[in-house]
Each structure stands twice: as C-alpha cells, then as structure tokens.
Scaffold this motif. Structure first.
Motif, PDB file in Angstrom:
ATOM      1  N   THR A 298       0.640  -1.393  -0.308  1.00 60.00           N
ATOM      2  CA  THR A 298      -0.338  -0.298  -0.238  1.00 60.00           C
ATOM      3  C   THR A 298       0.880   1.483  -0.058  1.00 60.00           C
ATOM      4  N   SER A 299       0.931   2.179  -1.319  1.00 61.38           N
ATOM      5  CA  SER A 299       1.563   3.394  -0.782  1.00 61.38           C
ATOM      6  C   SER A 299       0.752   4.113   0.107  1.00 61.38           C
ATOM      7  N   PRO A 300       1.648   4.424   1.175  1.00 62.53           N
ATOM      8  CA  PRO A 300       2.005   5.176   2.326  1.00 62.53           C
ATOM      9  C   PRO A 300       1.140   6.632   2.186  1.00 62.53           C
ATOM     10  N   ASN A 301       0.391   6.618   3.411  1.00 61.42           N
ATOM     11  CA  ASN A 301      -0.562   7.824   3.339  1.00 61.42           C
ATOM     12  C   ASN A 301       0.093   9.095   4.492  1.00 61.42           C
ATOM     13  N   ILE A 302      -0.177  10.488   4.481  1.00 66.06           N
ATOM     14  CA  ILE A 302       0.541  11.534   5.443  1.00 66.06           C
ATOM     15  C   ILE A 302       0.808  10.693   6.995  1.00 66.06           C
ATOM     16  N   ARG A 303      -0.104  10.384   7.507  1.00 70.82           N
ATOM     17  CA  ARG A 303      -0.603   9.268   8.973  1.00 70.82           C
ATOM     18  C   ARG A 303       0.309   8.118   8.738  1.00 70.82           C
ATOM     19  N   ARG A 304       0.233   7.756   7.928  1.00 67.21           N
ATOM     20  CA  ARG A 304       1.338   6.662   8.016  1.00 67.21           C
ATOM     21  C   ARG A 304       2.498   6.698   7.425  1.00 67.21           C
ATOM     22  N   LEU A 305       2.773   7.958   7.293  1.00 63.45           N
ATOM     23  CA  LEU A 305       4.382   8.753   7.318  1.00 63.45           C
ATOM     24  C   LEU A 305       4.499   8.829   8.386  1.00 63.45           C
ATOM     25  N   THR A 306       3.815   9.287   9.036  1.00 62.81           N
ATOM     26  CA  THR A 306       4.113  10.121  10.474  1.00 62.81           C
ATOM     27  C   THR A 306       4.408   8.753  11.998  1.00 62.81           C
ATOM     28  N   GLN A 307       3.150   8.329  11.406  1.00 68.64           N
ATOM     29  CA  GLN A 307       3.123   7.217  12.377  1.00 68.64           C
ATOM     30  C   GLN A 307       4.673   6.089  12.552  1.00 68.64           C
ATOM     31  N   ILE A 308       5.457   5.305  11.031  1.00 64.16           N
ATOM     32  CA  ILE A 308       6.670   5.262  10.824  1.00 64.16           C
ATOM     33  C   ILE A 308       7.716   6.146  10.850  1.00 64.16           C
ATOM     34  N   THR A 309       7.714   6.873  10.786  1.00 65.53           N
ATOM     35  CA  THR A 309       9.414   7.702  11.070  1.00 65.53           C
ATOM     36  C   THR A 309       8.757   8.675  12.192  1.00 65.53           C
ATOM     37  N   ASP A 310       9.615   9.730  12.308  1.00 67.11           N
ATOM     38  CA  ASP A 310       9.727  10.980  12.804  1.00 67.11           C
ATOM     39  C   ASP A 310       9.497  11.812  13.314  1.00 67.11           C
ATOM     40  N   VAL A 311       8.679  12.196  11.374  1.00 67.41           N
ATOM     41  CA  VAL A 311       8.459  13.407  10.578  1.00 67.41           C
ATOM     42  C   VAL A 311       7.223  13.111  10.994  1.00 67.41           C
TER      43      VAL A 311
END
Lengths: 341, 158
Positions: A298-311
């Motif tokens: 799955t292509s990550p959405n913004i929430r996913r990105l903030t969850q799997i990284t510290d950005v």
C-alpha cells in the motif's frame, strides 16, 4: 387503777411506795399503748373492710387478664423464647458471643436509628400504603415510566438506589470476608477437591450468571483491515496504464503503474515535473515510502508516514506543499495512496 | 497557500453539530482536502463549537435517538448514558482503525495548513471565550467574515 389507792404502811413503806409509783407509771404507759393498738386495729379493720372488695376485684381482673394472656399465647411465646435462648446457647460458642458483644453497640445504634420518630413515620406511611394495596390501580411499563417524572417518586428511587448500593457494598464486604476467613479457604479447597463448580456460589447473594460467549464476528470484521495495514487504507487494485513514457507506464492520475521500474533518476525527473526541489530529507521520505510499500503493498498516506518515521505532519507538508502523499507517491513510483487520512 | 492568487481549489466547511459522528465528517473532509492540495478552512458554529472546545473535545458523544441506523431501538436509545456509551464504543472502534482522536485531528489539520475558525455568535451564546478553545483555532469570526474568507471556495455544510 385501783392499785393507785392501795397504801401499805411499814418500815420499808417509803421504798415500797416508790416502787409502786414506778409500776403505776408503767401501767399507765401500757394502758396508753393498748389504747393505741386497739385504735390501730380498728383502723386496719376499717381499711380491710373497704379494701376487701377492691382487692377481690383486682385479683379477679388479674386472674382474667393472665388467663387472657395465656389464651393469646403469651406464655407459650415466653416458653418458646426460652427455647430460643437455649438454642442460641447451643448454637453459639462463647467466642461468638464475645464477638457479638462488639456488635451489640452497632445493633443498638441500628435500633435507635430505626426507631427515630421520622423513620417510624416513613415506615408507618409505607405500611398504610400496603394496607390499601388492593385499591391501587394497576399500571404498566408506560405508567411506571410516567410515574418517574413525579418528584416524590424520583426521591424514593434515589433513596432505594442508595439503599441498594449500601446493601450491595455490605454483601460484597461479607463475601470477601468469608472468602478470606480460614473457613472460607477450607471450603474453597474442599470445593476444588470435590470438583464443585467454583465461582458460582448459588446459595450466596449476588449470583453472577455467566453469559454465553458472544460471537465476535462484528468486531473482527471491523478490526480486519486494521490488522492488515495502515489505517483507513486497503491495498488498491493496480491502476490501468494510461500512457507509456520512455517505456514506463503511467496511470491516468500520473502514478507509475509498476513500482519495480522505478529508479532514482526517474524519481528525480518526476520531481522536477511536480516542481519539487529534492533534498536529502525528500529522498529519505521516498525511501521510507518505497520500503513501506514493499511490506504493506500500500502506498503510505500522511498519517502512516508520521507513524513510521519521526517526521511530523507539518514537515511532510513543508517538503511537499501540494498534496504531499500523492506527490511523494508519484516521485517514489508508487500508486496513489488509498484511504482518507 | 495564497489560494485566491493562484486560483487553486478551496473548500469552506461549516461544522454545526457536536456529536462524535458529526464532527468526524468535517474533520476528515478538511484533512482530505489538504491532502489533495485543496485549501481548506472549517467554521465551527453552534454545537460544532464542542468539537474545538478544550473541555469537551475529548469526550464527544454519539446521539442514537431518532437515528434509524442506530444499532439499538429508539426506545432504548434515550436511556440515560446511552449517548455516552455509544460515543465511547465508537471511539474504541476508531482506535482499532487507528483513526486519530478529535484532538489529534485538530493538530493534524493545523499542521496540514487547514484553518479553523469559531463562530462569534455561538461563542457568545454558549458563553465561551477564545481561551476555552483548542489552541489550533485560529480566530473567532462572524458570519460576514466567513463569507469574506469563503470567497471562491466550495462551501460544505455538515
């Protein structure tokens, strides 16, 4: 009294005369006493004459009253009460009685509380209602619900609830105490040995029914997508290829149709088309997105990105100001992010 | 994000209800707009103020009464504590779905550049002040200000 006039002459006449006078005085005293006694006897006789009928009547009435008590079973009750005392003596050890001694104050206090005039008034009014119970009109659920709007009923309900709460607390306390007592532990052990069902104290207060296991289908249906991957996003079917540029397929909305064809150079080209000035921070996110796509498909959405990284969300928007997740997915050669977060 | 200058798409969302089920559509729409590169601002009015009121936003309820989709009959839906129960159950399910809470959502929206406004009249009605609101709320504005802001935007009423 005639002795008064007897005169005995003689050499010892004077002394005799003297003793006679003393005797005289004593006789006088005696005579007065006898008169008093006679008078008293007469008074007593008078009194007895008067009192006799009264006493008789009293005796009669007492006898009949006792007879009445007997008929009404007072004595029977007394005898029974004695029996109770005997049974109490048999059934309770001195230890129990000693313990009871401590509780007597509490019992007396309870009795005092219960016999306060206002409490008795409440009880008597409640009793009068019960006496007139047959006159009460029957009501159904609707009537009951309507009655709850009555202020007094509301008050009564509140009192009842409080009473129930206290009773429940007390019951729980008693249960805990019993379970903790040596006797309770023995009983529990015995139950375990005999294989009796534990936890279902049928005779005890507060029997807790065990509910049949509920089917968890509904919950699992909802939880299912969450367990598969990121929130609010399910793997989308690969988009159809709309155009092919330099041998690379793109969908109608500008995403690469085959993520495996992606190279960094290609990513740079797409970024330039998207007007994104790529920095290390940008490339780092691209890597993260590609790695996440490999594992979740799955292509990550913004929430996913903030969850799997510290950005932070703010960082993502700063790096890719316009439609961050979509732009990122385009640059990373991934399909359009699914879901709505 | 000078949207009016570069003619980008804009949406103005009016959130007028304070139920949990009524707050989320506004928040999700606003967030989705930002994610799609659309400028978004949300105008919270009437009960919608609860969604941005600091003391309320963590426990919004779900109203079951008169809701034909509710899982319980309307007769039972009005029982005391029902909307609170429904609210906490819905929150639990949202947590399972990893949906952000209302508080998180406000923060996300703020970071995503969506602008949140409170209705001045409603604030007066409910006797609330700016300090009672979540810190993400940008300003307290009137309906007239709202129209000024919403110029050229699509208006969504929830």
């Amino acid at each position: 009294m005639e002795t008064k006039n007897v005169h005995v002459p003689g050499p010892e006449g004077k002394t005799q005369d003297h003793s006679l006078a003393a005797l005289h005085a004593r006789l006088d005293q005696l005579s007065a006493d006898v008169t008093y006694l006679v008078e008293r006897q007469r008074k007593i006789d008078d009194f007895l004459d008067d009192f006799g009928p009264i006493a008789k009547a009293m005796l009669n009435s007492t006898a009949s009253r006792l007879d009445g008590y007997e008929k009404r079973g007072y004595f029977e009750m007394g005898r029974e009460a004695l029996g109770i005392v005997e049974r109490v003596a048999e059934g309770f050890t001195p230890d129990d009685v000693r313990k009871l001694g401590g509780a007597v104050v509490g019992i007396l206090e309870t009795v005092r509380e219960l016999t306060q005039p206002e409490v008795l008034k409440v009880a008597s009014e409640a009793a009068s209602v019960l006496q007139n119970a047959e006159e009460a009109a029957p009501i159904g659920i609707v009537g009951m619900v309507r009655a709850t709007s009555d202020h007094d009923v509301q008050k009564g309900m509140s009192v009842m609830v409080e009473v129930m709460r206290q009773v429940g607390r007390a019951a729980a306390a008693v249960r805990d105490k019993r379970a903790a007592s040596p006797m309770g532990q023995k009983k529990a052990k015995l139950d375990a040995v005999l294989g009796r069902r534990m936890g279902t104290q049928k005779s005890a207060l507060g029997v807790e029914r065990t509910l049949p296991p509920r089917p968890r289908e509904a919950a699992s249906k909802i939880a299912a997508p969450a367990s598969k991957g990121p929130a609010c996003a399910t793997p989308a079917a690969p988009a159809a290829t709309a155009t092919v540029l330099d041998g690379v397929g793109f969908s109608a909305d500008g995403h690469m149709t085959d993520a495996s064809q992606w190279t960094r150079e290609l990513g740079q080209k797409i970024a330039t088309m998207q007007a994104v000035d790529m920095t290390d921070a940008h490339w780092k996110l691209v890597e993260v997105a590609r790695k996440d796509f490999e594992s979740t498909k799955t292509s990550p959405n913004i929430r996913r990105l903030t969850q799997i990284t510290d950005v932070t969300t703010k960082d993502v928007y700063a790096l890719f100001p316009k439609a961050p997740a979509r732009t990122l997915a385009k640059i990373a050669g991934l399909p359009k992010p699914a879901g709505c977060l | 994000m000078n949207a009016s200058q570069n003619n980008a798409r804009r949406v103005a969302i009016i959130c007028s209800h304070g139920g949990l089920d009524e707050a989320y559509p506004s928040l999700i729409l606003a967030n989705a707009a930002r994610q799609s590169g659309i400028d978004a601002f949300v105008f919270f009015t009437f009960w919608g103020l609860d969604v941005i009121t600091e003391s309320k936003l963590d426990h919004l309820h779900v109203n079951m009464v008169g809701n034909p989709s509710a899982p319980v009959p309307t007769m039972l839906a009005g029982l005391p504590g029902m909307e609170s129960l429904a609210g906490s159950m819905m929150m639990k399910q949202m947590k399972e779905l990893e949906l952000p809470t209302v508080r998180e959502f406000l923060q996300i929206l703020d970071e995503a550049g969506a602008e949140l406004y409170a209705c001045e009249l409603a604030m007066k009605m409910f006797k609330r002040e700016k300090k009672d609101l979540a810190k993400e709320v940008k300003d307290v504005i009137t309906a007239g200000d709202f129209y000024d802001l919403a110029e050229g935007a699509q208006i969504i009423f929830t």
